[in-house]
Structures are given as C-alpha cells and as structure tokens.
Design an enzyme around this catalytic site. Structure first.
Site, PDB file in Angstrom:
ATOM      1  N   ARG A 162       0.827  -1.214   0.000  1.00  0.00           N
ATOM      2  CA  ARG A 162       0.000   0.000   0.000  1.00  0.00           C
ATOM      3  C   ARG A 162       0.857   1.258   0.000  1.00  0.00           C
ATOM      4  NH1 ARG A 162      -2.218  -3.744  -0.975  1.00  0.00           N
ATOM      5  NH2 ARG A 162      -4.184  -4.597  -0.234  1.00  0.00           N
ATOM      6  N   SER A 236     -10.993  -0.408   3.481  1.00  0.00           N
ATOM      7  CA  SER A 236     -10.170  -0.826   4.608  1.00  0.00           C
ATOM      8  C   SER A 236      -9.500   0.397   5.228  1.00  0.00           C
ATOM      9  CB  SER A 236      -9.106  -1.820   4.143  1.00  0.00           C
ATOM     10  OG  SER A 236      -9.714  -2.988   3.626  1.00  0.00           O
ATOM     11  N   GLU A 331      -4.772   3.596   6.621  1.00  0.00           N
ATOM     12  CA  GLU A 331      -4.554   3.496   5.175  1.00  0.00           C
ATOM     13  C   GLU A 331      -4.973   4.759   4.425  1.00  0.00           C
ATOM     14  OE1 GLU A 331      -6.015   0.584   1.563  1.00  0.00           O
ATOM     15  OE2 GLU A 331      -5.428  -0.338   3.461  1.00  0.00           O
TER      16      GLU A 331
END
Length: 336
Positions: A162, A236, A331
């Site tokens: 990520r 998420s 995130e």
C-alpha cells in the site's frame, strides 16, 4: 475551467463535509500543464481521484485537481499478452470489467476496488493476493514544479505494501496522468488467498477464466463490504500490520486463532481480526463506527465530521496496541 468554493462532500466516499477554494478537472496533459503554469508556486496543491482513500479533515485551501484523463487503449496485442494504456481519470472497476470482458487476466482479483486508475499506483492497490505492481509496466506523470511530462517504469516506483514513491518519498512532486499495464490471456489465476481459496478448492487455477474469478471476487466483496454510495466509507481503514516470525510466534501462543499470512519479513496479520477480537466490530462512537460485517471498515452512519472519524480511529488503534502490542497504520490519507 476552475470552480471556486467547490463542495467536496460528494467527492470523498466518507461523505465528510469539505470545500475546495479552487477546483479544476483537467482532461489532458496540455490543460494540466497550463493549470500548473498559472499557479502560484506557494499555493497549496491537492490531488483527488474518486476520494475513496482520503479523510478530508476540513476545507482545502489553494488548488485541488481531479484528473479527468479518459481512455482505455489496447496496445501491442498478441495471442497471449497485451499492453493497456489507461487515463488517470478512468474508474478502476470500469477498467477491470473491460479487460476481463476481453479475456485478459491480471486484474480480476482487483475487481470492485473503488477509485480511479490514476490513484491505483499511488498506494499500490491490492486484494486477494494480487497488487497493481504485479502487472504494472509504467506510470505517466506531470511534474508539479515545471509541468513537464514524464514516465516511471514499474521498477522506479518503489512499490511496497500500500505504498509507492508517489505516496511516500516524493509525495506531492507529481500528478499521475495515466498508467500502462501488461496483461495475459493464459496462465494460472491467483486463487490461493482468503475466500477465493475456499471458493475454488480442488480446481486447477489454470482452467479458470478471468471472468469466473472476477465474479467470485465481486460476490465476496459485496457480501462483507458496504457500498460507499449507500453507507459512506473509505474501504479498509487500516493496513494489515507486518510482524517478525518471533512476534508472530508470541502472538499465536496467546491467540491461537489469530489470522496471518506469509510475508518476506515474517507475517502479515489480518487487521480486521485484531479489531474484531478487540471488541470493535459493529461498535459505534457517535456518528461513526466499525462495520458490523467487516471490522476493518470504518463507516459514517450519517452526519460525521473528520474529528469523529479520527477519534474512532485513535480509539481502535489504542485498544489493539494495548491488547496485542501491535500498532495499526491508517490506510486513507488525511487532507489537508
């Protein structure tokens, strides 16, 4: 070309209230270059895609750019592989649907991920054992400083879990205008991760069509992830933390049911499992909460502001750290 005092509440999937002092949606490199050339270098600059991976903490000063580069072009097509050049403004799942409908494999595991093609390399999107980096060839950019067009090969993008050069080390230096992918018609599909492993147990992955895997991924995602258009969320909210083999052994001794996956540095823990075991699945703090079916997803139940989101995120992080000794990393990117 430029909107003033533009409402951004519909431009972020958490539906948080915010406004942009100036907002532009350039459709080509020339328009973007002209926009940057006329900008005061000291003016704050923000870039949004579909706003599916951001927390807008308030109004955005300066200039906000939403790239509207369109187009899906198939290049160098052969019997087995193809290169696909995609404009940054193309909705990601539109791209996945188009490639899969043509029989090309590589993106099917990334079905139904919200956002745009331009945002995909920013955080190296991934799902069900596949990351964008697995099939990316290059990223086209425009430099913020001088408006020059450039291209980064995949091996220059510093991709990680990520993460990328664009998100970390050189954040804010470039605006992504497009990407080029390399896809294949033949080969084994990746179905050894999570729910896909159960769904296709005993089947030869070499016999599975991309469309079959895409349908399964969509069914799995829809069964546990809320639609942002119905229940605002940013997907998420925390990354799956990576721990050493020794740390995994310690945790497994205390929590035998802990869900983890192999990782070169040890193991990747399922953040959703940690959050659920800490008692946060379905729990609310005011107008926000962790989703009742997927503890990893923070949802806006209505009327939430950024302070509500960040307070809940902090509470979840503190409880997980206290219980497991594991730090969760957010995130979505917080702006401004």
């Amino acid at each position: 070309m430029i909107e003033h005092d533009a409402d951004l509440s519909g431009a972020n999937t958490l539906a948080l209230p915010a406004r942009a002092r100036r907002l532009a949606r350039p459709t080509d490199v020339a328009a973007l270059g002209e926009l940057l050339a006329g900008r005061d270098p000291g003016e704050p600059l923000y870039v949004l895609g579909e706003g599916s991976n951001v927390v807008l903490r308030g109004d955005l000063p300066g200039l906000t750019v939403i790239p509207a580069f369109d187009g899906i072009d198939y290049l160098d097509e052969s019997a087995d592989q193809v290169r696909v050049r995609v404009g940054a403004g193309v909705v990601w799942d539109r791209l996945v649907a188009d490639t899969v409908a043509r029989g090309w494999g590589g993106l099917e595991n990334l079905s139904l991920i919200p956002g745009t093609a331009g945002a995909a390399p920013f955080q190296n999107i991934g799902a069900y054992g596949v990351e964008l980096a697995d099939c990316l060839e290059s990223v086209d950019t425009v430099a913020v400083a001088d408006g020059r067009a450039g291209r980064f090969r995949a091996d220059q993008c510093e991709f990680d879990y990520r993460d990328s050069l664009f998100k970390s080390r050189r954040r804010g230096e470039f605006i992504i205008t497009g990407i080029t992918l390399r896809l294949h018609r033949h080969g084994a599909r990746r179905v050894d991760y999570g729910g896909l492993a159960e769904r296709f147990a005993g089947q030869d992955p070499r016999t599975l069509a991309p469309a079959t895997v895409r349908a399964a991924v969509i069914e799995l995602r829809q069964s546990k992830l809320p639609d942002p258009a119905v229940l605002p969320n940013a997907g998420s909210f925390f990354k799956n933390p990576v721990v050493s083999a020794a740390e995994l052994a310690r945790l497994k001794a205390d929590y035998p049911k802990l869900v983890s996956f192999p990782h070169p540095d040890g193991a990747k823990l399922a953040a959703g499992w940690l959050i659920e075991d800490a008692g946060w699945k379905g729990r609310r703090l005011g107008p926000v909460g962790m989703h009742r079916d997927q503890a990893l997803v923070l949802v806006n139940q209505g009327g939430a502001r950024a302070d509500d989101v960040l307070a809940l995120a902090a509470a979840v992080r503190e409880d997980v750290l206290a219980r497991f000794g594991v730090t969760l990393e957010q995130e979505p990117v917080a702006l401004p």
